[in-house]
Scaffold this active site. Structure first.
Site, PDB file in Angstrom:
ATOM      1  N   CYS A  29       3.985   4.130  12.929  1.00 17.24           N
ATOM      2  CA  CYS A  29       3.192   3.165  13.693  1.00 17.24           C
ATOM      3  C   CYS A  29       4.042   1.951  14.020  1.00 17.24           C
ATOM      4  O   CYS A  29       5.014   1.658  13.325  1.00 17.24           O
ATOM      5  CB  CYS A  29       2.006   2.707  12.862  1.00 17.24           C
ATOM      6  SG  CYS A  29       0.962   4.060  12.390  1.00 17.24           S
ATOM      7  N   TYR A  74      -0.449  17.834  12.757  1.00 16.24           N
ATOM      8  CA  TYR A  74      -0.325  16.815  11.708  1.00 16.24           C
ATOM      9  C   TYR A  74      -1.444  16.981  10.677  1.00 16.24           C
ATOM     10  O   TYR A  74      -2.619  16.818  10.991  1.00 16.24           O
ATOM     11  CB  TYR A  74      -0.367  15.457  12.419  1.00 16.24           C
ATOM     12  CG  TYR A  74      -0.429  14.195  11.587  1.00 16.24           C
ATOM     13  CD1 TYR A  74       0.042  14.119  10.278  1.00 16.24           C
ATOM     14  CD2 TYR A  74      -0.939  13.026  12.163  1.00 16.24           C
ATOM     15  CE1 TYR A  74      -0.014  12.927   9.571  1.00 16.24           C
ATOM     16  CE2 TYR A  74      -0.995  11.833  11.463  1.00 16.24           C
ATOM     17  CZ  TYR A  74      -0.540  11.796  10.162  1.00 16.24           C
ATOM     18  OH  TYR A  74      -0.602  10.614   9.473  1.00 16.24           O
ATOM     19  N   HIS A  89      -1.388  12.352   5.022  1.00 15.33           N
ATOM     20  CA  HIS A  89      -1.892  10.997   4.777  1.00 15.33           C
ATOM     21  C   HIS A  89      -3.403  10.927   4.554  1.00 15.33           C
ATOM     22  O   HIS A  89      -3.971   9.847   4.538  1.00 15.33           O
ATOM     23  CB  HIS A  89      -1.516  10.067   5.956  1.00 15.33           C
ATOM     24  CG  HIS A  89      -0.036   9.874   6.079  1.00 15.33           C
ATOM     25  ND1 HIS A  89       0.634   9.979   7.269  1.00 15.33           N
ATOM     26  CD2 HIS A  89       0.906   9.597   5.158  1.00 15.33           C
ATOM     27  CE1 HIS A  89       1.932   9.768   7.080  1.00 15.33           C
ATOM     28  NE2 HIS A  89       2.114   9.534   5.802  1.00 15.33           N
ATOM     29  N   ASP A 135       3.384   7.613   0.553  1.00 16.84           N
ATOM     30  CA  ASP A 135       4.454   8.015   1.462  1.00 16.84           C
ATOM     31  C   ASP A 135       5.349   6.814   1.786  1.00 16.84           C
ATOM     32  O   ASP A 135       6.573   6.890   1.703  1.00 16.84           O
ATOM     33  CB  ASP A 135       3.822   8.586   2.745  1.00 16.84           C
ATOM     34  CG  ASP A 135       4.848   9.145   3.704  1.00 16.84           C
ATOM     35  OD1 ASP A 135       5.959   9.489   3.252  1.00 16.84           O
ATOM     36  OD2 ASP A 135       4.550   9.238   4.909  1.00 16.84           O
TER      37      ASP A 135
END
Ligand code: ADP
Ligand code: SF4
Length: 689
Positions: free
Chosen positions: A31, A170, A173, A266
């Protein structure tokens, strides 16, 4: 005879399905607060990574459909054809510098808020949405699942049209629908998409196969997968389900991008994961299970560690998000043997905080990030000097060091004066604290650079007065004299000093950092009042606990270090303090010290409670050191061309702000004022059609 580079193995090309990466440096999706809202800034930022030598440059997560709307955050968006031109800006910028462009397609399920689209939230099973908002996600019907597959397929096609070379599926997370289907906590279904692991992985398999079918002859399909949830009480572990899934889907994607979940694990900070490669123990099995190339991360910044990861067969690609933000030119520097010039990430997560605020990314180490388009800044280049020949920088902290280094790069004769025996200011102080040792890299990088330059003279032990400044005879002066913590308790909660009968000694973080506190035997119980609420209160508390003190934390917020929610650290900070036996008194402020007791007032009721302690540590607000600047300003005719106050002396803030301030001052010096001002107003205006 050409001398071979010891890191040659890092520069071998690697095939990823139908495309080939020029080397092993892979900027994984991250991000950046630019996203679909600021596409030109985004393209310039990613293009800079390609210029710096990365072989693959990825977007952040890209919402595939209005049912996955992350507003107000600035992620990517690929809802329909109209999103293609903005994304193409990025692929063009990345291709122009010889790298491959990757896009991380995502449906966020119940992690999306859909505040803008007001679309229904989707999930494997009924569940409350993640954000605190009165809305629940509904269990997807078979028709919903079909629609989702179609949205993903269409987004993959649009991504191909936008010029992407690698398209992601994906599941990581705990933020994506594909991941939610996999995890039993989210998936309570009784049909062929629930129950057994095979069933929970069905949708993933279908997404991978759909995407391959749609784009597979032209683009590679990458799979981002969290192999371990790192939960204390169950959850997916790499030894069991993580490994089983990699085995199950081993050869379907063209690339495995593996990490741990959730995002806080992460993107762990150096405060909680000290060593680079901290994810290696979790992911090293992957390459043994698949023949497809593997990329992994872990705040990897040292070329030797990178090389060992490749040579030991752990990964094919060195993945990086934060290291590539702190230094977009890592690959080129390694290739050119300029390893000492790498600006290593310090693991502070200030970059992450900007995403949470929905503003362009900032970085403690790299002040140019997200300024490539707006201000035209390049991390490795700076304009040469104008008419002026010399500059004096006073204060060798974060702002002064950055300012002096950049001025020297521009070609001025620079003098840097520092009062203390060593350069470093708050960097030196703060990196002496428990958990913050990696922050010293901010100093190391700059000092190394400065020491190599002939046109910069450093003077330690040089506390300058206004008269002494003028004696230097240098007409351009930058004052970076910093700030110190207040001893009077003035801060957010109160604008007047606390009252004290001096029955307790009172200290500030500066005393702790300068080892001025009495030993724990003499002052066993420290009451710490955190009214700053950023990071220092929590850091101080842990530091003192480890030093043998009994610590009670009084915070004016409802949790310790609330700012650290933005750096993903808050729950870890609070847990560690509680585990260490620290008492936390929330929603209170210190008002007085009397008869050996500290008086606390409740934020809500105004009720007073009294706590006995042997010392009080105040973490409230900073006092600017502007005396020198004020004295120079007050002089009738000091004969100076340029006088500027920078860093914490001008505006106390994060280390990142001080570095940025020093950088900005050096860039703007001698630039036309109009142009400098215009850069501030440069922004991406929505076209009215
Ligand atoms: P910043 O974050 O703005 O760089 P720091 O507190 O890190 O602020 O650094 C300020 C530095 O300025 C400190 O190292 C301090 O010793 C030094 N300093 C303060 N006043 C003077 C002065 N009058 N002359 C020289 N150095 C000074
Ligand atoms: Fe690393 Fe901090 Fe920069 Fe993020 S802000 S890239 S963690 S140095």
């Amino acid at each position: 005879m050409s001398v071979s580079n010891p890191y040659d193995a890092l520069f071998e090309p690697v095939k990823i399905g139908p495309v080939t990466a020029r080397n092993r440096f892979y900027q994984v999706p991250h991000c950046c607060g630019l996203g679909h809202v600021r596409p030109q800034a985004h393209a310039a930022m990613r293009g800079m990574k390609a210029e710096g030598g990365w072989a693959v440059v990825s977007t952040e997560e890209a919402e595939i459909h209005p049912t996955s709307d992350l507003s107000p955050y600035a992620e990517q968006r690929i809802w329909d054809e109209r999103d293609i031109p903005a994304l193409k800006l990025m692929t063009d910028a990345v291709h122009a510098k010889g790298a491959l462009a990757a896009i991380e397609l995502v449906h966020n399920g119940s992690h999306a808020m859909n505040y803008l689209s007001r679309a229904p939230l989707l999930a494997p099973s009924d569940i409350t949405m993640e954000a605190v908002y009165p809305k629940q996600a509904r269990a997807m019907s078979k028709a919903d699942i079909q629609s989702f597959r179609q949205w993903h397929r269409s987004a993959a096609r649009r991504a191909m049209q936008a010029g992407f070379d690698i398209i992601y599926v994906y599941a990581g997370h705990r933020m994506t629908l594909a991941h939610h289907f996999l995890l039993p906590q989210y998936n309570k279904r009784h049909d062929e998409y629930g129950g057994s692991l095979e069933n929970r992985a069905r949708l993933l398999r279908q997404l991978l196969e759909d995407t391959k079918e749609e784009v597979g002859s032209q683009c590679a399909v990458a799979f981002r997968f969290a192999v371990d949830e790192m939960l204390d009480d169950g959850g997916m572990t790499w030894q069991k389900e993580g490994q089983a899934i990699v085995k199950m889907l081993a050869e379907i994607p063209d690339l495995w991008d593996v990490n741990v979940s959730n995002w806080a694990n992460d993107s762990a900070t150096s405060r909680f994961e000290k060593h680079e490669g901290y994810q290696t123990p979790y992911i090293e099995f992957v390459k043994k299970v698949t023949n497809k190339p593997v990329v992994a991360v872990g705040r990897i910044t040292s070329p030797d560690y990178m090389l060992s990861m490749v040579k030991d067969g752990i990964v094919d690609f060195i993945g990086a998000a934060r290291p590539s933000i702190a230094d977009p030119f890592i690959p080129n520097k390694i290739r050119a043997g300029r390893i000492d010039e790498i600006r290593e990430c310090i693991g502070c997560n200030v970059c992450v905080s900007s995403d949470g605020l929905g503003v362009p990314i900032r970085c403690t180490q790299n002040p140019t990030i997200a300024e490539e388009w707006r201000r035209g800044w390049h991390p490795e280049k700076i304009a040469i000097k104008g008419q002026q020949e010399s500059a004096l920088v006073i204060g060798g902290g974060a702002a002064g060091l950055e300012c002096a280094m950049q001025l020297a790069r521009r070609g001025y004769e620079v003098t840097l004066a520092e009062a203390r025996p060593e350069m470093g200011g708050r960097i030196l102080d703060e990196s002496s604290l428990l958990g913050l040792s990696a922050w010293k890299r901010v100093l190391d990088y700059r000092l190394f650079d400065i020491q190599r330059r002939a046109n910069i003279n450093m003077y330690n032990h040089s506390h300058l007065s206004a008269e002494q400044v003028l004696e230097f005879g240098v007409p351009n002066v930058f004052v970076a004299t910093g700030a110190s913590w207040r001893l009077d308790g003035v801060g957010r909660s109160r604008r007047d000093p606390i009252t004290s009968d001096q029955s307790l000694p009172i200290y500030t973080p500066d005393d702790v950092m300068q080892s001025n506190l009495p030993d724990a035997l003499l002052m066993p119980h420290v009451l710490l009042f955190d009214d700053d609420l950023i990071y220092m209160g929590g850091v101080m508390a842990q530091h003192l606990v480890e030093g043998g003190y009994k610590v009670s934390v009084v915070t004016s917020a409802s949790v310790v270090s609330p700012f650290a929610e933005l750096t993903l650290e808050q729950p870890m900070i609070q847990k560690r303090l509680l585990d260490s036996g620290v008492t936390i008194i929330a929603n209170h402020a210190v008002t007085a010290v009397q008869a050996g007791e500290v008086h606390l007032v409740c934020n809500y009721t105004g009720r007073i409670q009294k706590i006995s302690a042997s010392g009080l540590l105040l973490v409230t607000e900073k006092q600017r050191h502007s005396t020198l600047y004020d004295a120079l300003m007050a002089m009738d005719d000091p004969g100076l061309q340029h006088l500027e106050l920078i860093g914490d002396a001008a505006n106390p803030g994060l280390l990142a702000d001080a570095v940025y301030s020093g950088h900005l001052a050096a860039r703007n010096f001698e630039e036309p004022a109009g142009e400098v001002e215009q850069q501030q107003f440069r922004r991406e205006i929505i076209a009215l059609d």
